[in-house]
Design a protein around this motif. Structure first.
Motif, PDB file in Angstrom:
ATOM      1  N   TRP A   1     -99.603  91.287  29.116  1.00  0.00           N
ATOM      2  CA  TRP A   1     -98.997  92.532  29.584  1.00  0.00           C
ATOM      3  C   TRP A   1    -100.069  93.519  30.044  1.00  0.00           C
ATOM      4  O   TRP A   1     -99.948  94.116  31.120  1.00  0.00           O
ATOM      5  CB  TRP A   1     -98.106  93.167  28.520  1.00  0.00           C
ATOM      6  CG  TRP A   1     -97.613  94.511  28.969  1.00  0.00           C
ATOM      7  CD1 TRP A   1     -98.056  95.733  28.565  1.00  0.00           C
ATOM      8  CD2 TRP A   1     -96.640  94.759  29.985  1.00  0.00           C
ATOM      9  NE1 TRP A   1     -97.397  96.727  29.241  1.00  0.00           N
ATOM     10  CE2 TRP A   1     -96.521  96.159  30.131  1.00  0.00           C
ATOM     11  CE3 TRP A   1     -95.851  93.935  30.780  1.00  0.00           C
ATOM     12  CZ2 TRP A   1     -95.648  96.732  31.037  1.00  0.00           C
ATOM     13  CZ3 TRP A   1     -94.973  94.519  31.684  1.00  0.00           C
ATOM     14  CH2 TRP A   1     -94.884  95.904  31.807  1.00  0.00           C
TER      15      TRP A   1
ATOM     16  N   PHE B   1    -101.470  92.427  33.386  1.00  0.00           N
ATOM     17  CA  PHE B   1    -100.478  92.635  34.445  1.00  0.00           C
ATOM     18  C   PHE B   1    -100.326  94.118  34.777  1.00  0.00           C
ATOM     19  O   PHE B   1    -100.320  94.514  35.945  1.00  0.00           O
ATOM     20  CB  PHE B   1     -99.130  92.047  34.011  1.00  0.00           C
ATOM     21  CG  PHE B   1     -98.011  92.332  34.967  1.00  0.00           C
ATOM     22  CD1 PHE B   1     -97.928  91.681  36.182  1.00  0.00           C
ATOM     23  CD2 PHE B   1     -97.038  93.264  34.651  1.00  0.00           C
ATOM     24  CE1 PHE B   1     -96.895  91.958  37.072  1.00  0.00           C
ATOM     25  CE2 PHE B   1     -96.000  93.554  35.517  1.00  0.00           C
ATOM     26  CZ  PHE B   1     -95.929  92.893  36.738  1.00  0.00           C
TER      27      PHE B   1
ATOM     28  N   SER C   1    -101.466  96.073  38.188  1.00  0.00           N
ATOM     29  CA  SER C   1    -100.451  96.831  38.922  1.00  0.00           C
ATOM     30  C   SER C   1    -100.847  98.290  39.100  1.00  0.00           C
ATOM     31  O   SER C   1    -100.111  99.067  39.711  1.00  0.00           O
ATOM     32  CB  SER C   1     -99.107  96.748  38.187  1.00  0.00           C
ATOM     33  OG  SER C   1     -98.675  95.415  38.078  1.00  0.00           O
TER      34      SER C   1
ATOM     35  N   VAL D   1     -89.892  94.307  35.776  1.00  0.00           N
ATOM     36  CA  VAL D   1     -90.071  92.914  35.337  1.00  0.00           C
ATOM     37  C   VAL D   1     -88.746  92.339  34.852  1.00  0.00           C
ATOM     38  O   VAL D   1     -88.395  91.199  35.176  1.00  0.00           O
ATOM     39  CB  VAL D   1     -91.151  92.822  34.230  1.00  0.00           C
ATOM     40  CG1 VAL D   1     -91.129  91.466  33.547  1.00  0.00           C
ATOM     41  CG2 VAL D   1     -92.536  93.113  34.809  1.00  0.00           C
TER      42      VAL D   1
ATOM     43  N   THR E   1     -86.679  88.205  35.661  1.00  0.00           N
ATOM     44  CA  THR E   1     -87.698  87.629  34.794  1.00  0.00           C
ATOM     45  C   THR E   1     -88.205  86.276  35.287  1.00  0.00           C
ATOM     46  O   THR E   1     -89.291  85.857  34.896  1.00  0.00           O
ATOM     47  CB  THR E   1     -87.172  87.489  33.347  1.00  0.00           C
ATOM     48  OG1 THR E   1     -86.003  86.685  33.348  1.00  0.00           O
ATOM     49  CG2 THR E   1     -86.877  88.860  32.754  1.00  0.00           C
TER      50      THR E   1
ATOM     51  N   GLU F   1     -89.496  85.613  37.931  1.00  0.00           N
ATOM     52  CA  GLU F   1     -90.682  85.830  38.761  1.00  0.00           C
ATOM     53  C   GLU F   1     -91.964  85.951  37.948  1.00  0.00           C
ATOM     54  O   GLU F   1     -93.051  86.016  38.517  1.00  0.00           O
ATOM     55  CB  GLU F   1     -90.509  87.113  39.596  1.00  0.00           C
ATOM     56  CG  GLU F   1     -89.396  87.030  40.614  1.00  0.00           C
ATOM     57  CD  GLU F   1     -89.727  86.036  41.724  1.00  0.00           C
ATOM     58  OE1 GLU F   1     -90.884  86.002  42.180  1.00  0.00           O
ATOM     59  OE2 GLU F   1     -88.810  85.285  42.109  1.00  0.00           O
ATOM     60  N   PHE F   2     -91.857  85.968  36.613  1.00  0.00           N
ATOM     61  CA  PHE F   2     -93.006  86.282  35.772  1.00  0.00           C
ATOM     62  C   PHE F   2     -93.187  85.257  34.658  1.00  0.00           C
ATOM     63  O   PHE F   2     -92.232  84.613  34.217  1.00  0.00           O
ATOM     64  CB  PHE F   2     -92.830  87.681  35.144  1.00  0.00           C
ATOM     65  CG  PHE F   2     -92.666  88.755  36.158  1.00  0.00           C
ATOM     66  CD1 PHE F   2     -93.770  89.326  36.763  1.00  0.00           C
ATOM     67  CD2 PHE F   2     -91.396  89.181  36.535  1.00  0.00           C
ATOM     68  CE1 PHE F   2     -93.616  90.318  37.716  1.00  0.00           C
ATOM     69  CE2 PHE F   2     -91.237  90.177  37.489  1.00  0.00           C
ATOM     70  CZ  PHE F   2     -92.354  90.739  38.085  1.00  0.00           C
ATOM     71  N   ASP F   3     -94.419  85.166  34.179  1.00  0.00           N
ATOM     72  CA  ASP F   3     -94.727  84.349  33.020  1.00  0.00           C
ATOM     73  C   ASP F   3     -94.018  84.928  31.796  1.00  0.00           C
ATOM     74  O   ASP F   3     -93.851  86.151  31.688  1.00  0.00           O
ATOM     75  CB  ASP F   3     -96.249  84.343  32.790  1.00  0.00           C
ATOM     76  CG  ASP F   3     -96.643  83.550  31.566  1.00  0.00           C
ATOM     77  OD1 ASP F   3     -96.711  82.305  31.678  1.00  0.00           O
ATOM     78  OD2 ASP F   3     -96.862  84.162  30.501  1.00  0.00           O
TER      79      ASP F   3
ATOM     80  N   ILE G   1     -95.590  87.905  29.990  1.00  0.00           N
ATOM     81  CA  ILE G   1     -95.422  89.194  30.671  1.00  0.00           C
ATOM     82  C   ILE G   1     -94.020  89.737  30.393  1.00  0.00           C
ATOM     83  O   ILE G   1     -93.855  90.932  30.123  1.00  0.00           O
ATOM     84  CB  ILE G   1     -95.703  89.070  32.181  1.00  0.00           C
ATOM     85  CG1 ILE G   1     -97.187  88.761  32.399  1.00  0.00           C
ATOM     86  CG2 ILE G   1     -95.266  90.322  32.936  1.00  0.00           C
ATOM     87  CD1 ILE G   1     -97.561  88.406  33.824  1.00  0.00           C
TER      88      ILE G   1
ATOM     89  N   ALA H   1     -87.857  83.329  32.141  1.00  0.00           N
ATOM     90  CA  ALA H   1     -89.227  83.502  32.642  1.00  0.00           C
ATOM     91  C   ALA H   1     -89.903  82.156  32.868  1.00  0.00           C
ATOM     92  O   ALA H   1     -89.451  81.119  32.387  1.00  0.00           O
ATOM     93  CB  ALA H   1     -90.029  84.342  31.642  1.00  0.00           C
TER      94      ALA H   1
END
Length: 175
Positions: free
Chosen positions: A24, A27, A31, A47, A51, A53-55, A58, A95
């Motif tokens: 986090w 990320f 950002s 996010v 979700t 779109e993200f690991d 994250i 995720a």
């Protein structure tokens, strides 16, 4: 000694928490957002809009930044049955998971599920959480039980009382 007090478990849980916090923080910093700001909370909300779109770390980190409007707990960590937390808890499972090099395929999924259960253990019954918590340290070290091994572990756990289950420290304790 209860499993949740044993260093095997507490160390594994700390490793997961640290990895989520690091993911986090990285990320958020990438950002261009400062920690603890309204922008950081807004980023967490973005996010959670998709979700996939993200690991997963994250996503879990984003959940940690927000408070459930229904129960006031960290989003996704309130009691089972809380509408906001139940919905948010489901977000984490959409995720992405990327296995680390040198581990069996599926290891990252197992870590994500096991850590989600271990981090919000009050949402699960003693038997439901026991296997996940018992395996978490080994999963972090790169192990992954086969389906028959996991089923055998679950079968043995289901034969124990709630108190016996809470005092299991490793899969070897089941025999």
């Amino acid at each position: 000694m209860r499993r949740v007090e044993h260093p095997r478990f507490t160390t594994a849980l700390r490793r997961v928490e640290d990895s989520i916090e690091a993911a986090w923080d990285s990320f958020r910093a990438d950002s261009g957002v400062a920690p603890g700001t309204a922008e950081a909370r807004e980023l967490a909300e973005v996010v959670l809009q998709d979700t996939s779109e993200f690991d997963w770390r994250i996503v879990d980190g984003a959940l940690n930044q927000l408070t459930c409007p229904d129960c006031g707990c960290t989003l996704g960590a309130g009691d089972s049955g809380c509408p906001g937390c139940d919905k948010a808890n489901g977000f984490r499972f959409a995720a992405r998971e990327t296995d680390r090099p040198g581990v069996p395929p599926g290891n990252e999924h197992a870590i994500r599920v096991s850590s989600a259960v271990a981090r919000t253990r009050h949402r699960y019954s003693p038997r439901a959480r026991a296997g996940y918590e018992l395996l978490l340290p080994d999963l972090l070290d790169g192990a992954l039980p086969t389906t028959p091994e996991a089923q055998r572990l679950k079968h043995r756990i289901n034969q124990l009382t709630d108190d016996e289950v809470e005092h299991l420290l490793s899969p070897a304790d089941i025999g």
